[in-house]
Write a protein that holds these residues in place. Structure first.
Motif, PDB file in Angstrom:
ATOM      1  N   ILE A  54       0.859  -1.183   0.000  1.00 56.79           N
ATOM      2  CA  ILE A  54       0.000   0.000   0.000  1.00 56.79           C
ATOM      3  C   ILE A  54       0.899   1.238   0.000  1.00 56.79           C
ATOM      4  N   ILE A  55       0.729   2.086  -1.027  1.00 52.91           N
ATOM      5  CA  ILE A  55       1.572   3.284  -1.114  1.00 52.91           C
ATOM      6  C   ILE A  55       0.773   4.566  -0.896  1.00 52.91           C
ATOM      7  N   ALA A  56      -0.564   4.472  -0.944  1.00 52.20           N
ATOM      8  CA  ALA A  56      -1.412   5.644  -0.682  1.00 52.20           C
ATOM      9  C   ALA A  56      -2.820   5.170  -0.362  1.00 52.20           C
ATOM     10  N   ILE A  57      -3.521   5.963   0.443  1.00 51.01           N
ATOM     11  CA  ILE A  57      -4.935   5.709   0.695  1.00 51.01           C
ATOM     12  C   ILE A  57      -5.704   6.988   0.360  1.00 51.01           C
ATOM     13  N   ASN A  58      -6.973   6.834   0.086  1.00 46.99           N
ATOM     14  CA  ASN A  58      -7.824   7.977  -0.240  1.00 46.99           C
ATOM     15  C   ASN A  58      -8.342   8.580   1.061  1.00 46.99           C
ATOM     16  N   GLU A  59      -7.571   9.521   1.606  1.00 52.73           N
ATOM     17  CA  GLU A  59      -7.923  10.127   2.895  1.00 52.73           C
ATOM     18  C   GLU A  59      -9.220  10.919   2.834  1.00 52.73           C
ATOM     19  N   ASN A  60      -9.636  11.337   1.655  1.00 51.91           N
ATOM     20  CA  ASN A  60     -10.895  12.066   1.490  1.00 51.91           C
ATOM     21  C   ASN A  60     -12.094  11.226   1.954  1.00 51.91           C
ATOM     22  N   LEU A  61     -11.974   9.902   1.863  1.00 50.54           N
ATOM     23  CA  LEU A  61     -13.099   9.033   2.231  1.00 50.54           C
ATOM     24  C   LEU A  61     -13.381   9.050   3.733  1.00 50.54           C
ATOM     25  N   GLU A  62     -12.389   9.412   4.525  1.00 49.40           N
ATOM     26  CA  GLU A  62     -12.573   9.450   5.975  1.00 49.40           C
ATOM     27  C   GLU A  62     -13.695  10.418   6.355  1.00 49.40           C
ATOM     28  N   ASP A  63     -13.694  11.590   5.740  1.00 51.25           N
ATOM     29  CA  ASP A  63     -14.713  12.601   6.037  1.00 51.25           C
ATOM     30  C   ASP A  63     -15.871  12.589   5.041  1.00 51.25           C
ATOM     31  N   ASN A  64     -15.664  11.955   3.906  1.00 54.90           N
ATOM     32  CA  ASN A  64     -16.674  11.966   2.831  1.00 54.90           C
ATOM     33  C   ASN A  64     -16.890  10.571   2.240  1.00 54.90           C
ATOM     34  N   PRO A  65     -17.318   9.594   3.052  1.00 57.48           N
ATOM     35  CA  PRO A  65     -17.467   8.235   2.522  1.00 57.48           C
ATOM     36  C   PRO A  65     -18.527   8.125   1.425  1.00 57.48           C
ATOM     37  N   GLU A  66     -19.446   9.097   1.362  1.00 57.05           N
ATOM     38  CA  GLU A  66     -20.509   9.054   0.349  1.00 57.05           C
ATOM     39  C   GLU A  66     -19.957   9.176  -1.074  1.00 57.05           C
ATOM     40  N   VAL A  67     -18.703   9.610  -1.204  1.00 58.66           N
ATOM     41  CA  VAL A  67     -18.070   9.703  -2.529  1.00 58.66           C
ATOM     42  C   VAL A  67     -18.037   8.313  -3.195  1.00 58.66           C
ATOM     43  N   ILE A  68     -17.961   7.272  -2.380  1.00 56.64           N
ATOM     44  CA  ILE A  68     -17.962   5.902  -2.922  1.00 56.64           C
ATOM     45  C   ILE A  68     -19.257   5.651  -3.693  1.00 56.64           C
ATOM     46  N   ASN A  69     -20.384   6.120  -3.178  1.00 53.84           N
ATOM     47  CA  ASN A  69     -21.654   5.966  -3.872  1.00 53.84           C
ATOM     48  C   ASN A  69     -21.736   6.861  -5.107  1.00 53.84           C
ATOM     49  N   GLU A  70     -21.181   8.057  -4.989  1.00 48.91           N
ATOM     50  CA  GLU A  70     -21.304   9.044  -6.058  1.00 48.91           C
ATOM     51  C   GLU A  70     -20.386   8.770  -7.240  1.00 48.91           C
ATOM     52  N   ASP A  71     -19.176   8.240  -6.983  1.00 52.34           N
ATOM     53  CA  ASP A  71     -18.173   8.091  -8.038  1.00 52.34           C
ATOM     54  C   ASP A  71     -17.265   6.894  -7.746  1.00 52.34           C
TER      55      ASP A  71
END
Length: 128
Positions: free
Chosen positions: A78-95
């Motif tokens: 693992i070289i990077a994680i999508n830190e945006n998902l921590e505060d915005n998990p709904e992005v998974i549904n949107e895109d």
């Protein structure tokens, strides 16, 4: 029938892989998976530096309906994680195939991606 992006590769546990120009791989869950889960409210991602084998548990995604494990579709670091998902998990549904990616990996074996399902094969498995 869902039309999964043809440029990605898939596994039957509903993760997708995109090999980037630099040889790394980006991983997320499919549109089929996010629709089945419903509204995503939390995601737990692996730690940067973690070494995972194909099929290893990489995290958890929780929705209003259920919690589901996320698996590494291929082996690597693992070289990077999508830190945006921590505060915005709904992005998974949107895109799910864009901004909703989960993590990036440095592959142990770049040819291992060739063994994964094509979009056509994955879509057919979801129709069964």
């Amino acid at each position: 029938m869902s039309q999964s992006p043809a440029e990605l590769r898939y596994v039957s546990s509903h993760e997708w892989v995109r090999v980037e120009d630099d040889g790394t791989a980006t991983v997320g869950i499919t549109n089929h998976a996010q629709e089945a889960l419903g509204d995503v409210v939390f995601v737990e991602l692996p730690e940067v530096g973690a070494q995972l084998g194909a099929g290893d548990e990489a995290g958890v995604v929780e929705s209003v309906k259920a919690a589901s494990d996320i698996y590494a579709p291929i082996g690597g670091e693992i070289i990077a994680i999508n830190e945006n998902l921590e505060d915005n998990p709904e992005v998974i549904n949107e895109d799910p195939y864009g901004d909703g990616w989960f993590f990036k990996m440095r592959l142990d074996d770049a040819t291992s991606v060739d063994d994964l399902l094509t979009a056509e094969q994955y879509d057919a498995s979801c129709d069964d």
